[in-house]
Scaffold this active site. Structure first.
Site, PDB file in Angstrom:
ATOM      1  N   GLU A   1      -3.849  -0.583 -11.561  1.00  0.00           N
ATOM      2  CA  GLU A   1      -2.774  -1.171 -11.982  1.00  0.00           C
ATOM      3  C   GLU A   1      -2.450  -1.255 -13.420  1.00  0.00           C
ATOM      4  O   GLU A   1      -1.522  -1.920 -13.853  1.00  0.00           O
ATOM      5  CB  GLU A   1      -2.336  -2.504 -11.175  1.00  0.00           C
ATOM      6  CG  GLU A   1      -2.363  -2.196  -9.726  1.00  0.00           C
ATOM      7  CD  GLU A   1      -2.178  -3.463  -8.920  1.00  0.00           C
ATOM      8  OE1 GLU A   1      -1.987  -4.684  -9.719  1.00  0.00           O
ATOM      9  OE2 GLU A   1      -1.976  -3.320  -7.613  1.00  0.00           O
TER      10      GLU A   1
ATOM     11  N   LYS B   1       6.956  -6.134  -0.222  1.00  0.00           N
ATOM     12  CA  LYS B   1       6.430  -4.982  -0.552  1.00  0.00           C
ATOM     13  C   LYS B   1       7.009  -4.121   0.573  1.00  0.00           C
ATOM     14  O   LYS B   1       6.979  -4.249   1.521  1.00  0.00           O
ATOM     15  CB  LYS B   1       4.631  -4.674  -0.179  1.00  0.00           C
ATOM     16  CG  LYS B   1       3.962  -5.523  -1.398  1.00  0.00           C
ATOM     17  CD  LYS B   1       2.352  -5.418  -0.961  1.00  0.00           C
ATOM     18  CE  LYS B   1       1.580  -5.925  -2.343  1.00  0.00           C
ATOM     19  NZ  LYS B   1       0.214  -6.064  -1.795  1.00  0.00           N
TER      20      LYS B   1
END
Length: 430
Positions: free
Chosen positions: A207, A339
């Protein structure tokens, strides 16, 4: 004008070099919308099914040809001619077409790609940016979210000795998103200098955060605090800290196994451990502090520190309205991570956010560790007045793309742009 004329999907690559699905929806007026689907590394057991081919001779078994074929075949046949402006109706048709509780027949990746691409197409047909169109589907107000910037990676997101998956900075003490982003970026670069000074690696994880081989989780916090100060900001005032513990990943036989701290803790002991950290450090948010199946531990954690810290359910709730409602009823956590691919359609995503608002839970729109250049989550965060967004660190274009989209939206809003800042945590009391 917004009837669907064509649906097409293809296999593309995500930020980890794994295949994922991209869908295109073309309306009868020839306007086209496109969306790419992300993928997670640490996943909840109750997540909707991401359909993978399993053919080990191709992409190590991670191909998505079956999901692509489902879009180009059965889904396209069922939706061509349908009015794309009826997002709820379209998503319900997708859900019914799959016919399973976990979207395992056609694949949540297939359904989500079509669901999102349709929204993009309709927004384009109306000559509106996605955030403006989505705001008409639910919330009428819009706001810029606080970025939860993951600047040290551990756990399943990095190859190091750090147990916790994410160590984040939250720039809350600023008047605008652009100023908050600048602060986070300066802290990121200061952290690189801190790590280099300690002779540690500045390679980055999935990330975009650094993944140094630190000896413990505490060392990660201390390095970040030093970086905040070195960048000229005050921890606890300008910038707060957040953690994604991802504790399901290191729970074994009912114990939480902290390799970095050389400890094996019961649920009660781990609650004590986290409570101590909240006392010692300016931590405002803890995600997946207990394992997804440790609801008794979650209840204890919520009662202990839920009045002063945001307790976020990710693997715990998996963006599923049914599971989330159980948590609300049980008094578990006080925030939900959103999500899109955990649930599989835009409508269900918006439903989960609306449910959070009604229950006075915070809603945090999130990326996945396997991302693409798709920026839909930035628009969704703004359109739903979600107070926070998680989209990684301050490098890797798959992460920065979302921040850049938020900058564009802030500029488009002009004097009407409102940054959530400290108001994102107004319900928490010290």
């Amino acid at each position: 004008m917004t009837a669907i004329a064509k649906i097409y999907a293809r296999e593309i690559l995500d930020s980890r070099g794994n295949p994922t699905l991209e869908a295109e929806v073309t309306l009868e007026n020839a306007v086209c919308g496109r969306a790419a689907v992300p993928s997670g590394a640490s996943t909840g057991t109750k997540e909707a099914v991401e359909l993978r081919d399993g053919d080990k001779t191709r992409y190590l078994g991670k191909g998505v040809r079956a999901a692509v074929d489902n879009v180009n075949g059965v889904i396209a046949a069922a939706l061509v001619g349908f009015d794309g402006a009826d997002q709820t109706g379209l998503d319900h048709r997708l859900i019914n077409l799959d016919g399973t509780e976990n979207k395992g027949r056609l694949g949540a990746n297939a359904l989500l790609g079509v669901s999102l691409a349709t929204a993009h197409a309709v927004a384009a047909a109306r000559k509106q940016p996605l955030w403006m169109y989505l705001s008409t589907l639910g919330e009428s107000k819009v706001s810029l979210p606080v970025p939860m910037m993951n600047i040290i990676n551990g756990g399943a997101h990095a190859d190091n000795n750090v147990d916790f998956q994410e160590f984040m900075v939250l720039p809350v003490g600023f008047a605008s998103f652009s100023e908050a982003l600048r602060a986070g970026t300066e802290i990121f670069h200061a952290l690189k200098s801190v790590l280099k000074g300690q002779g540690l690696s500045t390679a980055v994880g999935d990330e975009g955060g650094f993944a140094p081989d630190l000896r413990s989780n505490v060392e990660a916090l201390d390095a970040i605090l030093e970086a905040i100060g070195r960048a000229g900001y005050i921890a606890g005032e300008d910038v707060l800290l957040g953690l994604d513990v991802a504790s399901s990943e290191f729970r074994d036989n009912g114990k939480y196994n902290l390799v970095g701290e050389n400890k094996r803790l019961t649920s009660e002991q781990f609650v004590d451990f986290l409570d101590d950290w909240v006392t010692q450090y300016p931590i405002i948010s803890i995600e997946d502090g207990l394992a997804e199946d440790d609801w008794a531990g979650w209840k204890q954690l919520t009662e202990r520190i839920g009045h002063k810290v945001q307790l976020v359910g990710d693997d715990l709730f998996v963006t599923n309205p049914k599971v989330f409602q159980e948590g609300i009823t049980s008094g578990i956590a006080n925030a939900i991570l959103i999500k899109l691919n955990q649930i599989g359609t835009l409508t269900e995503t918006l439903e989960s956010i609306a449910m959070a608002h009604r229950a006075q839970y915070a809603a945090i729109v999130s990326h996945r560790s396997g991302e693409t250049e798709d920026t839909s989550i930035a628009d969704i965060a703004v359109a739903t007045t979600a107070t926070q967004i998680k989209t990684g660190s301050l490098c890797r274009s798959d992460r920065v793309a979302k921040y850049n989209q938020l900058l564009r939206i802030e500029q488009a809003l002009g004097v009407g742009a409102r940054y959530a800042g400290r108001d994102a945590f107004v319900s928490l009391k010290s």
